[in-house]
Scaffold this active site. Structure first.
Site, short mmCIF file in Angstrom:
data_model
loop_
_atom_site.label_atom_id
_atom_site.label_comp_id
_atom_site.label_asym_id
_atom_site.label_seq_id
_atom_site.Cartn_x
_atom_site.Cartn_y
_atom_site.Cartn_z
N HIS A 54 0.85 -1.18 0.00
CA HIS A 54 0.00 0.00 0.00
C HIS A 54 0.89 1.24 0.00
O HIS A 54 2.11 1.15 0.19
CB HIS A 54 -0.90 0.00 1.25
CG HIS A 54 -0.10 0.00 2.52
ND1 HIS A 54 0.23 -1.17 3.18
CD2 HIS A 54 0.47 1.00 3.24
CE1 HIS A 54 0.96 -0.88 4.25
NE2 HIS A 54 1.13 0.43 4.30
N HIS A 140 6.21 6.94 -1.30
CA HIS A 140 6.98 5.76 -1.72
C HIS A 140 6.30 4.51 -1.17
O HIS A 140 5.49 4.59 -0.24
CB HIS A 140 8.42 5.84 -1.23
CG HIS A 140 8.55 5.79 0.26
ND1 HIS A 140 8.39 6.90 1.06
CD2 HIS A 140 8.79 4.76 1.11
CE1 HIS A 140 8.54 6.56 2.33
NE2 HIS A 140 8.78 5.27 2.40
#
Length: 202
Positions: A54, A140
Site C-alpha cells: 500500500h 513511496h
C-alpha cells in the site's frame, strides 16, 4: 453529508493504525518479481508481503476505535467530491545510513493530486488534535527493510529496470496493524470514498 453504509460494533481498545491508499494486482505481481531479483543479487530483507502492499499517507499510532471512527467520518466530509486521479510508480530507490542500505522502496512520479490529498487529510488530523509526523511528504512504497546486502549494492540496484505502473485512486483506507513474529498483519477498518460515504470494513 457522509453516511455510514454499514454498521458494526468495535472494541474500545486502542489499535495501531494508519491511513493508506490501496494499489493493484499489477503492482503485486511486479513486486514479487522484483523481490526475487533482489534476492538473487544477494539482498536479504524483511520483504513486504504482496497482500500488504500500500502507499502510506499517515501513521496514526495507537488510537481508540471510537477516535478512528470519528476520524473516518471527518475525512469523509473533507474529501467528498475529491476527483479520481492516478499516480505512476516508476523507479526503485533506497534509504541508507553510513553507506548501508536500510530500506528499499518504489518511487512515485510527482503527482499534485496525491500531494493535495495528503494535505487535506493533514488538516483533518490537525483539527482532530491527533499527533502525526509533519515531515515533507515523500510518497513511496516500501519493498523491504534490509538485513544484509551484497558488495557494490548501489551499482546492482542501478541495473534494475522497473516498468512503470499506473494506480488509480478514488478512495483511501484506514487500517489496523498488528505486529507479529511473522510480520505485520493489516486489516482495513474503513474505506473513505471520494464520491461520499464511509464504508465500515472491520
Amino acid at each position: 453529508m457522509t453516511q455510514l453504509k454499514n454498521k458494526n460494533t468495535h472494541s474500545m481498545d486502542k489499535v495501531r493504525s494508519f491511513i493508506a491508499i490501496e494499489t493493484n494486482e499489477e503492482l503485486e505481481s511486479s513486486l514479487n518479481e522484483l523481490i526475487e531479483k533482489l534476492e538473487r543479487m544477494g539482498f536479504k530483507a524483511n520483504w513486504t508481503r504482496t497482500k500488504n502492499i500500500h502507499l502510506t499517507l499517515f501513521f496514526l499510532g495507537d488510537q481508540k476505535m471510537e477516535k478512528i471512527a470519528e476520524l473516518a467520518y471527518k475525512i469523509g466530509e473533507r474529501v467528498s467530491g475529491f476527483p479520481t486521479f492516478h499516480f505512476n510508480i516508476n523507479k526503485i530507490g533506497y534509504f541508507e545510513n553510513s553507506s548501508i542500505p536500510k530500506v528499499l522502496w518504489l518511487g512515485i512520479e510527482e503527482e499534485q493530486s496525491l500531494i493535495g490529498l495528503s494535505e487535506e487529510i493533514k488538516k483533518v488530523l490537525s483539527i482532530s488534535n491527533l499527533e502525526f509526523k509533519n515531515d515533507i511528504f515523500v510518497p513511496h512504497i516500501t519493498v523491504g527493510r534490509v538485513k544484509s546486502n551484497p558488495n557494490h549494492w548501489r551499482e546492482l540496484i542501478k541495473t534494475i529496470n522497473f516498468d512503470q505502473i499506473r494506480v488509480y485512486v478514488n478512495s483511501i483506507g484506514i487500517y489496523s496493524s498488528e505486529l507479529t513474529r511473522k510480520g505485520p498483519i493489516y486489516k482495513k477498518l474503513y474505506t473513505v470514498d471520494f464520491e461520499g460515504g464511509v464504508i465500515i470494513n472491520g
